[in-house]
Design an enzyme around this catalytic site. Structure first.
Site, PDB file in Angstrom:
ATOM      1  CB  THR A 103      33.616  37.264  32.618  1.00  0.00           C
ATOM      2  OG1 THR A 103      33.378  38.318  33.547  1.00  0.00           O
ATOM      3  CG2 THR A 103      34.517  36.202  33.237  1.00  0.00           C
TER       4      THR A 103
ATOM      5  CD  GLU B  67      39.715  34.738  39.029  1.00  0.00           C
ATOM      6  OE1 GLU B  67      40.036  35.019  37.862  1.00  0.00           O
ATOM      7  OE2 GLU B  67      39.206  35.554  39.816  1.00  0.00           O
TER       8      GLU B  67
ATOM      9  CD  GLU C 148      35.355  44.997  36.228  1.00  0.00           C
ATOM     10  OE1 GLU C 148      35.800  43.838  36.373  1.00  0.00           O
ATOM     11  OE2 GLU C 148      35.951  46.016  36.666  1.00  0.00           O
TER      12      GLU C 148
ATOM     13  CG  ASP D  87      30.664  39.392  38.571  1.00  0.00           C
ATOM     14  OD1 ASP D  87      30.657  38.255  39.061  1.00  0.00           O
ATOM     15  OD2 ASP D  87      31.724  40.012  38.367  1.00  0.00           O
TER      16      ASP D  87
ATOM     17  CD  GLU E  45      37.727  47.027  43.698  1.00  0.00           C
ATOM     18  OE1 GLU E  45      37.393  45.927  44.164  1.00  0.00           O
ATOM     19  OE2 GLU E  45      37.788  47.248  42.478  1.00  0.00           O
TER      20      GLU E  45
END
Length: 654
Positions: free
Chosen positions: A637, A217, A541, A353, A471
């Protein structure tokens, strides 16, 4: 002689016309060449420091727009000795396991990669007016949230959008501030950008937080945020802050095998305590360094970050065909033994991902100079398309795709691949990934599959009670015997209900009425078989893929679909201060007399990616197509755009 002279003039004229037409067809904007050793001046060279990196502030073709980019003063120059006594100079820590063989970025000129963006014809004036109004509505939503953050949670990681409080969940270094820098610039909010840069330049990364640092992160939000803001503005303070973050993160790689501590005890590391990589690590968390670390090395001309990321890439490259699902890597890998091929679950969704996402993006970032990224991408997507992607059985027989999780087991001498048909909002990035990757390697199948994956996410949005995707959800896959090229899958209500019974583990003897009551109680719309997680946490996304598919295909229906998504999100998540996550998007009762119970309940949370990603993609969706062109930029990302390496006209004759 006169005839020869005249003919020679014709030859030159025709050659000039041919060259002009060729360049016009290419429609590229190559701004700089890259044909030198990228680290020569850093390691000494002739000491001139003039062999600048493309896209850096030293590049003669790169002109910073802002007037304050030459401020190179040390932010901490006036600090007293007492103030700096407990600070950690990450770059000065002596490594316990120094690198013996530094990996070098390859020399050479970037390749002419295929064009990504589709040329969009000039729009009618009325359509343009609508588009700009929608763009400005997104900008207004951003400004509302930004002003509330600035007033109530300045320099904290996040604002609480209901109570107006603040919380620190990513080191306390101002995640929303840094995540929003490039959004401010892209939206033209230059005064706010100037103020934000001034504040961000004071963030102190020299103090280790007591909680463990999430290296993944920190990399995508802070390092990616600073790099993108620098690439956009040229403000050298931002490159300096990126380097500070990079120096800190680099210490997390100080292990015997140079694999990173993904959940990192920075306090212990600051005392030079020995570190050993963990035995159980998420694929996404160990693999998502290629873009940020490579770009930082290119800009600073220090190879150590490229070396750190490339070691991981090479290990994954070597083991790609040795996993239990050749072509893919399992969700869990062993960083201590560097065995990345032992576990059984394979997905491009949560926990894996962004590793897959970075394969085509790293290929683009480095201009094809590291061919393993293209090779890994092609093999991985061939495997994904073969076993992870499925067409769901839907009431309107929509021809869309969803990506699930595959578990691999053995039955005697046979390998058994079991598909868990669970879709995720998080995996909606995959449509954009395949569209981008397909364009870069000229594979139309990838583009088509990406388009249908994006359509699957849009379909899910539109078939939920408030127009927002949850989700996670499950669906009934069409029979595997159906061809992906010519799928046929008629909806069967009895098969759908049987699938719900299996998914919810209902009794075999449940009556039709009881089953219908259970479906109503669980708020399961037709076409879905369960909704394991009904939250919406302001994720980006889905709009990310809609944006990329619009830029790559020019589909005229996508702006309207994107606007419907934005209106649904804004209507249901807006608070007096900002926008809030939703606890259950199925809880919708428009007839309820209690107005507070008509719409989904909000939770007091607004992650930094709402401003850093979601609203940025919505804004770009309704902006001019040359704003952050996908032929010049690649998004990390966390939606932070980084400059791609591009050849200049010399590449025509390579």
């Amino acid at each position: 002689m006169l005839l020869f002279s005249r003919n020679r003039s014709y030859v030159f004229l025709i050659a000039g016309i041919f060259l002009f037409v060729f360049l016009a067809i290419r429609k590229r904007s190559y701004r700089y060449s890259y044909v030198i050793d990228p680290f020569e001046s850093y390691h000494g060279g002739d000491g001139s420091g003039d062999n600048f990196l493309p896209g850096s502030s030293g590049d003669p073709n790169f002109i910073p727009i802002n007037e304050y980019s030459d401020d190179l003063t040390d932010d901490n120059a006036n600090d007293s000795e007492e103030d700096t006594a407990d600070r950690i100079q990450w770059s000065k820590l002596k490594p316990n396991y120094p690198v013996q063989d530094m990996h070098q970025f390859p020399k050479g000129s970037p390749q002419w990669l295929p064009k990504v963006q589709k040329f969009l014809a000039t729009e009618p004036a009325a359509e343009r007016q609508v588009r700009l109004e929608r763009r400005d509505a997104v900008k207004k939503a951003f400004q509302r949230c930004w002003n509330s953050y600035r007033k109530n949670a300045w320099m904290s990681d996040e604002i609480k959008p209901i109570s107006g409080g603040k919380r620190d969940v990513f080191g306390g270094w101002g995640a929303t501030l840094v995540d929003s820098l490039d959004t401010l610039w892209i939206m033209g909010l230059k005064d706010e950008f100037r103020e934000a840069v001034e504040a961000a330049s004071k963030i102190d990364f020299s103090k280790a937080p007591e909680d463990k640092v999430n290296v993944f992160e920190t990399n995508i939000r802070y390092l990616g945020g600073f790099l993108a803001a620098y690439d956009l503005s040229g403000d050298k303070r931002l490159l300096r802050k990126a380097t500070e973050v990079g120096e800190m993160l680099y210490v997390a790689f100080d292990t015997p095998n140079r694999m990173p501590m993904t959940r990192w005890d920075a306090v212990a590391a600051s005392r030079n305590e020995a570190q050993t990589a963990d035995e159980s690590v998420l694929l996404a968390e160990i693999g998502t360094f290629a873009l940020e670390f490579t770009r930082l090395s290119l800009l600073t001309k220090d190879p150590k970050w490229f070396d750190a990321a490339n070691r991981i890439t090479e290990l994954l490259f070597k083991q790609q065909e040795t996993t239990r699902f050749p072509g893919m890597w399992p969700v869990i890998v062993n960083a201590r033994t560097t065995e990345f091929n032992l576990h059984n679950d394979f997905t491009i969704g949560a926990m894996a991902d962004s590793w897959y996402e970075y394969l085509p993006k790293a290929h683009a970032l480095v201009g094809g100079l590291l061919p393993q990224y293209r090779e890994m991408y092609e093999k991985a997507m061939d495997a994904v398309i073969k076993r992870n992607v499925f067409r769901p059985m839907l009431p309107d027989n929509a021809d869309v795709l969803v990506s699930g999780l595959v578990s691999v087991s053995r039955s005697g001498d046979d390998t058994v691949y079991s598909l868990k048909p669970e879709g995720q909002h998080l995996v909606c990035f995959a449509g954009g990934m395949l569209a981008l990757g397909g364009k870069l390697i000229e594979n139309q199948t990838h583009v088509s599959v990406g388009e249908k994956l994006m359509d699957g996410c849009v379909w899910t949005y539109s078939h939920m009670p408030v127009g927002i995707m949850p989700e996670t959800f499950t669906m009934l896959p069409c029979p595997l015997t159906i061809s992906a090229e010519k799928p046929e899958c008629s909806f069967s209500e009895s098969k759908w209900k049987d699938a719900i019974k299996r998914q919810l583990e209902a009794p075999d003897d449940i009556s039709p009425d009881e089953l219908n009551s259970l479906i109503a109680e669980k708020h399961i719309p037709k076409g879905f078989t369960s909704l394991p997680d009904t939250r919406y946490i302001l994720r980006p996304e889905a709009i990310e893929s809609v944006f990329i598919l619009y830029r790559t295909t020019g589909r005229k229906d996508l702006p309207e679909k994107a606007w419907n998504m934005f209106e649904a999100i804004e209507k249901n998540t807006k608070t007096e201060l900002a926008n809030a996550a939703l606890s259950d998007i199925t809880r919708y009762d428009p007839e309820n007399e209690d107005e507070g119970k008509r719409y989904p309940e909000k939770t007091d949370s607004m992650e930094s990616f709402w401003l850093g990603e979601t609203l940025k993609y919505f804004y770009l969706m309704f902006s001019e197509p040359d704003l952050i062109s996908l032929d010049e930029w690649v998004f990390n990302t966390e939606a932070h755009p980084l400059r791609r390496l591009l050849p200049d006209l010399k590449g025509l004759f390579d």
